[in-house]
Design a protein around this motif. Structure first.
Motif, mmCIF file in Angstrom:
data_model
loop_
_atom_site.group_PDB
_atom_site.id
_atom_site.type_symbol
_atom_site.label_atom_id
_atom_site.label_comp_id
_atom_site.label_asym_id
_atom_site.label_seq_id
_atom_site.Cartn_x
_atom_site.Cartn_y
_atom_site.Cartn_z
ATOM 1 N N ALA A 278 11.280 9.175 -8.352
ATOM 2 C CA ALA A 278 12.031 8.520 -7.276
ATOM 3 C C ALA A 278 12.408 9.519 -6.182
ATOM 4 O O ALA A 278 12.353 9.209 -4.985
ATOM 5 N N MET A 279 12.762 10.760 -6.575
ATOM 6 C CA MET A 279 13.122 11.797 -5.596
ATOM 7 C C MET A 279 11.907 12.174 -4.731
ATOM 8 O O MET A 279 12.018 12.336 -3.519
ATOM 9 N N ILE A 280 10.731 12.293 -5.362
ATOM 10 C CA ILE A 280 9.500 12.615 -4.628
ATOM 11 C C ILE A 280 9.188 11.495 -3.638
ATOM 12 O O ILE A 280 8.823 11.737 -2.484
ATOM 13 N N SER A 281 9.344 10.252 -4.102
ATOM 14 C CA SER A 281 9.089 9.093 -3.244
ATOM 15 C C SER A 281 9.999 9.105 -2.023
ATOM 16 O O SER A 281 9.557 8.856 -0.894
ATOM 17 N N ILE B 104 0.842 -1.201 0.000
ATOM 18 C CA ILE B 104 0.000 0.000 0.000
ATOM 19 C C ILE B 104 0.874 1.248 0.000
ATOM 20 O O ILE B 104 0.577 2.230 -0.692
ATOM 21 N N GLY B 105 1.973 1.204 0.767
ATOM 22 C CA GLY B 105 2.907 2.326 0.772
ATOM 23 C C GLY B 105 3.459 2.590 -0.617
ATOM 24 O O GLY B 105 3.574 3.752 -1.048
ATOM 25 N N ILE B 106 3.764 1.522 -1.356
ATOM 26 C CA ILE B 106 4.263 1.655 -2.734
ATOM 27 C C ILE B 106 3.170 2.251 -3.627
ATOM 28 O O ILE B 106 3.430 3.132 -4.453
ATOM 29 N N ALA B 107 1.922 1.767 -3.435
ATOM 30 C CA ALA B 107 0.783 2.317 -4.192
ATOM 31 C C ALA B 107 0.592 3.795 -3.866
ATOM 32 O O ALA B 107 0.314 4.614 -4.753
ATOM 33 N N ASP B 108 0.755 4.136 -2.594
ATOM 34 C CA ASP B 108 0.606 5.533 -2.169
ATOM 35 C C ASP B 108 1.674 6.425 -2.791
ATOM 36 O O ASP B 108 1.413 7.583 -3.136
ATOM 37 N N LEU B 109 2.880 5.881 -2.938
ATOM 38 C CA LEU B 109 3.945 6.655 -3.587
ATOM 39 C C LEU B 109 3.559 6.974 -5.030
ATOM 40 O O LEU B 109 3.782 8.090 -5.508
ATOM 41 N N SER B 110 2.962 5.992 -5.719
ATOM 42 C CA SER B 110 2.484 6.223 -7.096
ATOM 43 C C SER B 110 1.403 7.296 -7.098
ATOM 44 O O SER B 110 1.362 8.154 -7.978
ATOM 45 N N ALA B 111 0.507 7.226 -6.108
ATOM 46 C CA ALA B 111 -0.592 8.198 -6.020
ATOM 47 C C ALA B 111 -0.071 9.611 -5.746
ATOM 48 O O ALA B 111 -0.570 10.586 -6.320
ATOM 49 N N ILE B 112 0.941 9.715 -4.875
ATOM 50 C CA ILE B 112 1.518 11.033 -4.560
ATOM 51 C C ILE B 112 2.084 11.671 -5.831
ATOM 52 O O ILE B 112 1.840 12.846 -6.124
ATOM 53 N N ILE B 113 2.835 10.887 -6.600
ATOM 54 C CA ILE B 113 3.427 11.393 -7.845
ATOM 55 C C ILE B 113 2.329 11.805 -8.815
ATOM 56 O O ILE B 113 2.378 12.874 -9.444
ATOM 57 N N TYR B 114 1.283 10.963 -8.918
ATOM 58 C CA TYR B 114 0.177 11.215 -9.839
ATOM 59 C C TYR B 114 -0.517 12.537 -9.513
ATOM 60 O O TYR B 114 -0.809 13.347 -10.397
ATOM 61 N N TYR B 115 -0.777 12.788 -8.227
ATOM 62 C CA TYR B 115 -1.506 14.001 -7.847
ATOM 63 C C TYR B 115 -0.621 15.239 -7.850
ATOM 64 O O TYR B 115 -1.115 16.353 -8.055
ATOM 65 N N LEU B 116 0.676 15.070 -7.645
ATOM 66 C CA LEU B 116 1.581 16.231 -7.741
ATOM 67 C C LEU B 116 1.707 16.715 -9.186
ATOM 68 O O LEU B 116 2.043 17.879 -9.425
ATOM 69 N N GLU B 117 1.427 15.816 -10.153
ATOM 70 C CA GLU B 117 1.474 16.216 -11.564
ATOM 71 C C GLU B 117 0.434 17.299 -11.873
ATOM 72 O O GLU B 117 0.577 18.063 -12.816
ATOM 73 N N PHE B 118 -0.628 17.362 -11.061
ATOM 74 C CA PHE B 118 -1.644 18.409 -11.205
ATOM 75 C C PHE B 118 -1.010 19.787 -11.041
ATOM 76 O O PHE B 118 -1.372 20.737 -11.734
ATOM 77 N N GLN C 29 9.269 3.007 -9.649
ATOM 78 C CA GLN C 29 9.048 4.128 -10.567
ATOM 79 C C GLN C 29 9.907 3.975 -11.830
ATOM 80 O O GLN C 29 9.536 4.471 -12.891
ATOM 81 N N TYR C 30 11.053 3.271 -11.672
ATOM 82 C CA TYR C 30 11.894 3.004 -12.840
ATOM 83 C C TYR C 30 11.333 1.856 -13.671
ATOM 84 O O TYR C 30 11.332 1.893 -14.899
ATOM 85 N N LEU C 31 10.856 0.802 -12.971
ATOM 86 C CA LEU C 31 10.376 -0.403 -13.658
ATOM 87 C C LEU C 31 9.007 -0.203 -14.291
ATOM 88 O O LEU C 31 8.720 -0.723 -15.362
ATOM 89 N N VAL C 32 8.119 0.545 -13.572
ATOM 90 C CA VAL C 32 6.764 0.787 -14.082
ATOM 91 C C VAL C 32 6.508 2.291 -14.046
ATOM 92 O O VAL C 32 5.867 2.807 -13.136
ATOM 93 N N PRO C 33 6.998 3.030 -15.071
ATOM 94 C CA PRO C 33 6.848 4.486 -15.049
ATOM 95 C C PRO C 33 5.392 4.953 -15.148
ATOM 96 O O PRO C 33 5.071 6.066 -14.756
ATOM 97 N N ASN C 34 4.493 4.092 -15.669
ATOM 98 C CA ASN C 34 3.070 4.433 -15.732
ATOM 99 C C ASN C 34 2.482 4.334 -14.320
ATOM 100 O O ASN C 34 2.316 3.244 -13.776
ATOM 101 N N THR C 35 2.176 5.487 -13.704
ATOM 102 C CA THR C 35 1.761 5.494 -12.297
ATOM 103 C C THR C 35 0.447 4.752 -12.071
ATOM 104 O O THR C 35 0.268 4.106 -11.046
#
Length: 467
Positions: A137-140, A110-124, A363-369
């Motif tokens: 990776a830096m944001i994570s 879930i923490g890994i999923a949350d990291l993807s979500a954080i990146i996704y919403y910061l793109e806004f 984030q390197y292996l699956v860049p699609n958040t």
């Protein structure tokens, strides 16, 4: 002196009961309102349409019975600090080993999923531009360091932070419902020509527009929205007066699910017809954008970000307590059972933090958040279902072998053993449903690898240590 009291010197090797009723109530609500609701509901609506309302009600009912079973078990013996203790005592050491390490991995994924979500919403806030893998990776890393710092403080501070995180989520949903009702009342018309009205719920193909296949597919992501609700049980060892506070927190779960999930989604799909909702955009953010309230959309994005941070905060807390419990049962490294001067299992926290850093490498292996989020959430959903099944199994054993404790219980589970079997059959069915869609089938196929790792660990390490 009891397990959870301090010694006269002011030191203890046990967790402190520092969380109040106020903390427990809001942690329970926060567990009900997570990343799955804010980020996952768009995709669930696109799969199931308005039938998502029934999906959330069915899952919510089943989760309520899991929580009632867990509540009765925890109150039957106040020496139980978590699922590990009660499953070890009632089923056997292997069950405690399995549930402890599996619940730990649940929150890591879930923490890994949350990291993807954080990146996704910061793109806004990045004019909608995607971040590079290095930026991701830096944001994570920044998010992990921030959450680790919070959790290394006192347990009371954790409870206080979760209190305010949960309060932000509650206020946001209340505002969303109020704005949505206003839009429906005035017959708001969007730029696409959609008129806000409750009739939108059934005017676009009925309540089950995607048929039984879409209805079943909706369960996949909807179940993830409920993970974390059992956090109330994890915090029981650090809660003041659990006999009074735990039942209050558990019994209020159905009301919260109806209000925060069902009512909020009814409003969302009344303002925007389900078929016009973009699965890649949070419908909560979209509602304010539709209303033309630009500042509100920004605020809602910040709320969703705070929700994700809350989820990570709860997750890191849970992982450290599971590792602490495993260490105390000789099912994990001894160092994980050491508390620092603030009564926090710091070594367990550091280990979980390192594992989250490794997860940031995704984030390197699956860049699609969105793809990374789906993979991580499905794996955690499968593992959470396994944990819930162990809780129900523990209750069946308790009911049959400890009839005296059950008879004395003032917080009996409704339906008893029969309802346990209903819940077990339902969740086994949900594992089958996860195999129906291609994107969730991948994670389902990976999950047996974890079971194999656990088996090797149990036979190779724990069994030898036990002897």
């Amino acid at each position: 002196m009891s397990n959870h009291e301090l010694s006269s010197s002011g030191e203890s090797d046990e967790l402190k009961r520092s969380l109040s009723n106020r903390h427990l109530q809001l942690i329970a609500i926060g567990g009900c309102i997570g990343t799955g609701l804010f980020m996952g509901s768009g995709k669930t609506i696109s799969l199931a349409g308005p039938s998502i309302i029934f999906i959330y009600m069915i899952i919510g009912l089943m989760i309520f019975f899991v929580m009632r079973a867990l509540g009765e078990l925890l109150l039957s013996n106040l020496q139980y600090r978590s699922f590990i203790d009660l499953s070890t005592d009632l089923i056997g050491p292997w069950a405690g080993y399995f549930v402890g390490w599996t619940y730990w991995l649940c929150w890591i994924t879930i923490g890994i999923a949350d990291l993807s979500a954080i990146i996704y919403y910061l793109e806004f806030f990045n004019q909608g531009q995607s971040f590079s893998p290095m930026e991701g990776a830096m944001i994570s890393m920044a998010a992990i360091i921030f959450i680790m710092g919070l959790n290394l403080m006192t347990v009371k501070l954790f409870g206080e932070l979760e209190f305010w995180f949960a309060l932000i989520k509650i206020i946001a949903i209340l505002v969303l419902i109020a704005v949505g009702l206003w839009m429906i009342f005035i017959g708001f018309t969007s730029e696409q020509g959609d008129v806000a009205a409750f009739s939108n719920l059934w005017s676009y193909g009925g309540m089950f527009p995607t048929g039984s296949a879409g209805f079943l597919a909706g369960f996949q992501i909807a179940i993830f929205a409920f993970v974390g609700v059992e956090l109330v049980g994890t915090t029981a060892a650090e809660t003041k007066d659990p006999e009074r506070n735990l039942p209050k927190a558990v019994n209020s779960i159905p009301i919260r699910i109806i209000f925060f999930y069902v009512f909020a989604l009814i409003i969302v799909m009344s303002v925007t017809p389900w078929s016009h909702i973009d699965p890649k955009v949070s419908p909560f953010v979209n509602l304010f954008s539709q209303a033309g309230i630009a500042a509100a959309a920004i605020i809602m994005n910040l709320v969703v970000l705070s929700s994700v941070m809350s989820s990570m905060n709860s997750g890191v807390f849970s992982t450290s307590r599971m590792l602490f419990g495993l260490s105390r049962e000789n099912q994990g490294p001894k160092s994980f059972g050491v508390l620092n001067k603030r009564f926090v299992p710091s070594n367990a926290l550091y280990f979980s933090g390192v594992c989250l850093v490794a997860g940031a490498g995704l984030q390197y292996l699956v860049p699609n958040t969105i793809e990374a989020f789906t993979l991580a959430t499905t794996l955690s959903t499968v593992l959470f279902i396994c944990v819930w099944l162990i809780i129900m199994w523990s209750y069946i054993v308790y009911y049959k072998t400890r009839p005296d404790l059950h008879a004395k219980s003032v917080f009996k589970m409704p339906g008893g053993v029969l309802m346990c079997w209903v819940v077990i059959v339902f969740f086994i069915g949900m594992i089958v449903v996860l195999g129906l869609e291609a994107d969730t089938r991948k994670a389902l196929m990976v999950s047996p690898i974890w079971l194999l790792i656990l088996l090797i660990g149990y036979l190779g390490f724990y069994k030898k240590r036990a002897k």
